[in-house]
Write a protein that holds these residues in place. Structure first.
Motif, PDB file in Angstrom:
ATOM      1  N   ASP A 282       0.941  -1.057  -0.045  1.00  0.00           N
ATOM      2  CA  ASP A 282      -0.076  -0.003   0.072  1.00  0.00           C
ATOM      3  C   ASP A 282       0.729   1.217   0.073  1.00  0.00           C
ATOM      4  O   ASP A 282       0.390   2.465  -0.134  1.00  0.00           O
ATOM      5  CB  ASP A 282      -0.912   0.171   1.057  1.00  0.00           C
ATOM      6  CG  ASP A 282      -0.026  -0.304   2.643  1.00  0.00           C
ATOM      7  OD1 ASP A 282       0.964  -0.648   2.514  1.00  0.00           O
ATOM      8  OD2 ASP A 282      -0.705   0.336   3.610  1.00  0.00           O
ATOM      9  N   ASP A 304      -2.914  -2.120  -8.387  1.00  0.00           N
ATOM     10  CA  ASP A 304      -2.534  -3.052  -7.167  1.00  0.00           C
ATOM     11  C   ASP A 304      -1.419  -3.996  -7.940  1.00  0.00           C
ATOM     12  O   ASP A 304      -0.365  -4.636  -7.186  1.00  0.00           O
ATOM     13  CB  ASP A 304      -3.515  -4.059  -6.578  1.00  0.00           C
ATOM     14  CG  ASP A 304      -4.455  -4.693  -7.518  1.00  0.00           C
ATOM     15  OD1 ASP A 304      -4.261  -4.644  -8.923  1.00  0.00           O
ATOM     16  OD2 ASP A 304      -5.093  -5.614  -7.227  1.00  0.00           O
ATOM     17  N   LYS A 307       1.899  -2.091  -8.635  1.00  0.00           N
ATOM     18  CA  LYS A 307       2.774  -1.827  -7.176  1.00  0.00           C
ATOM     19  C   LYS A 307       3.415  -3.275  -7.139  1.00  0.00           C
ATOM     20  O   LYS A 307       4.660  -3.334  -6.667  1.00  0.00           O
ATOM     21  CB  LYS A 307       1.944  -1.668  -6.209  1.00  0.00           C
ATOM     22  CG  LYS A 307       1.509  -0.173  -6.131  1.00  0.00           C
ATOM     23  CD  LYS A 307       0.786   0.056  -4.993  1.00  0.00           C
ATOM     24  CE  LYS A 307       0.274   1.590  -4.809  1.00  0.00           C
ATOM     25  NZ  LYS A 307      -0.354   1.999  -3.522  1.00  0.00           N
TER      26      LYS A 307
END
Length: 445
Positions: A282, A304, A307
């Motif tokens: 995160d 997501d 990342k």
């Protein structure tokens, strides 16, 4: 020439090392040349010890021969070595893996000389004996001449015991030793973590390069968990990095550690925050990685996944040494092969993700080229250091190599193993304990 090992530990009142060492005309047993904080230089240079190692170590344990992604389909093969013995890793029509001795059962010629490829069978170039992907003898010229002499089913290529873990393929000549999973033991946790650098995709071999250096195989074995040398010998690499990345590689004073995982295996954690590549996803993507992130977004990847891929693209924060011949080193595999007492082949294997986006695998290749590639910053410096160690081991009366750094500053790891500071030689001592155990096997007490 070797040293008498029954001498006391030196102190200020002790005699000089050359006075303590009684030179002899015959070598001591290799197992007697390993002590808790030092090993004798004859282990690098004695050809008789080297020949003994090929049998007692490489022929008597699990040895890495390849990654499953290198033989992805039926008919795929790659050649490898167990010590000095050539073998073939193949996948048969039923997708089963085999490791076969690369030696025709007729007159002993190798039946496969390619490094990797795809085939329907292996054929001896000398007399034409043909073998299936599982090693079975399928055909031979003028078979009528063998009627009543032997049955083809009794003469397959010699098949080795083979087991895998997380795509890593190991083989052994021994049917009576522990399973591969038991042998890997505490290293399994770290292999699991290493495999996360596929970024959510299965890890895949992207390419490799090989080179030989004039030195003993154990010199390289020691290197993988030796952080002490990094800021010295790899100074040119560090200066090639941006400031933020260079700061990450200043890890000698950080919270890293070296842990003895048993059976000769060890792990060196240099960058603790990069041990688990799927943790803390995160967090915002660092600015220096934004270009890669934009390329992945342009491929239609959700944030997501972007990342996860960006984090995985740059490798893990640890080196894992698997005794006796392979390491999972930050972002690549390093495989060693003992050629002679004074020569070792190194194979550097670049890794990416099977089916992963092209920008991700491209970044992985550029990362590999930057440090481990033939024109990279790391390989030439390491190679010269290994050569110098071997050259220096030929000289002087002091016969001992020190591996005692951090010996009195150990602690118990979270997993209950012996661990030391990141610059300790804990991993080397663990490897030599396993080496000593194997070299002592079968000796009279």
């Amino acid at each position: 020439m070797a040293a008498n090992q029954s001498q006391p530990v030196m102190n200020k009142e002790s005699k000089t090392m050359s006075e303590l060492i009684e030179m002899q005309n015959v070598s001591l047993k290799a197992a007697e040349m390993v002590e808790e904080g030092r090993v004798h230089k004859s282990l690098y240079s004695d050809p008789e010890i080297f020949e003994e190692e090929l049998d007692k170590v490489f022929n008597n344990t699990w040895v890495y021969v390849g990654h499953e992604s290198e033989v992805p389909e039926a008919g795929c093969y790659k050649t490898a070595w167990i010590g000095r013995q050539p073998v073939i890793l193949s996948r048969d029509r039923k997708m089963n893996l085999h490791v076969l001795q690369n030696r025709c059962r007729h007159r002993g010629a190798t039946v496969c000389e390619g490094r990797k490829g795809k085939t329907k069978s292996f054929t001896c170039p000398y007399h034409g004996w043909g073998y299936g992907l599982d090693g079975a003898l399928r055909a031979l010229p003028k078979p009528e001449e063998y009627e009543g002499v032997f049955d083809k089913k009794d003469f397959p290529l010699e098949s080795l015991r083979v087991e895998t873990y997380q795509g890593l393929v190991f083989a052994t000549y021994r049917d009576d030793i522990e399973s591969l999973e038991d042998f890997l033991g505490g290293a399994k946790k770290w292999i699991d973590l290493f495999m996360k650098q596929g970024g959510g995709y299965p890890l895949k071999v992207l390419g490799e390069h090989r080179f030989n250096f004039p030195g003993n195989w154990k010199i390289q074995l020691e290197n993988t968990t030796d952080a002490y040398h990094f800021p010295i010998i790899h100074k040119s690499f560090v200066t090639s990095l941006d400031d933020a990345t260079a700061d990450i590689f200043d890890f000698l004073h950080g919270d890293g550690f070296v842990e003895d995982l048993g059976n000769g295996h060890s792990v060196m954690v240099m960058i603790p925050e990069l041990v688990d590549l799927e943790a803390d996803l995160d967090q915002p993507i660092p600015a220096r990685f934004e270009k890669l992130a934009e390329e992945l977004r342009a491929e239609g990847k959700p944030e997501d996944e972007v990342k996860k891929l960006v984090r995985a693209a740059h490798g893990t924060g640890f080196n894992l040494n698997l005794f006796p011949n392979v390491s999972c080193s930050m972002a690549f595999f390093r495989v060693l092969r003992p050629v002679s007492v004074g020569e070792t082949e190194i194979q550097h294997v670049a890794l990416g993700g099977e089916g992963a986006p092209a920008p991700f695998n491209r970044k992985r290749m550029r990362l590999h080229e930057h440090f481990q590639g033939p024109m990279g910053f790391g390989t030439p410096d390491d190679g010269e250091a290994w050569e110098r160690v071997h050259k220096g081991a030929q000289s002087g009366q002091d016969g001992w190599i020190l591996v005692n750094r951090g010996l009195n500053n150990l602690h118990e790891s979270k997993d209950g193993n012996v661990a030391g500071a990141v610059c300790s030689e804990t991993g080397m001592r663990g490897a030599y304990r396993q080496y000593q155990k194997m070299m002592a096997a079968g000796e009279e007490k």
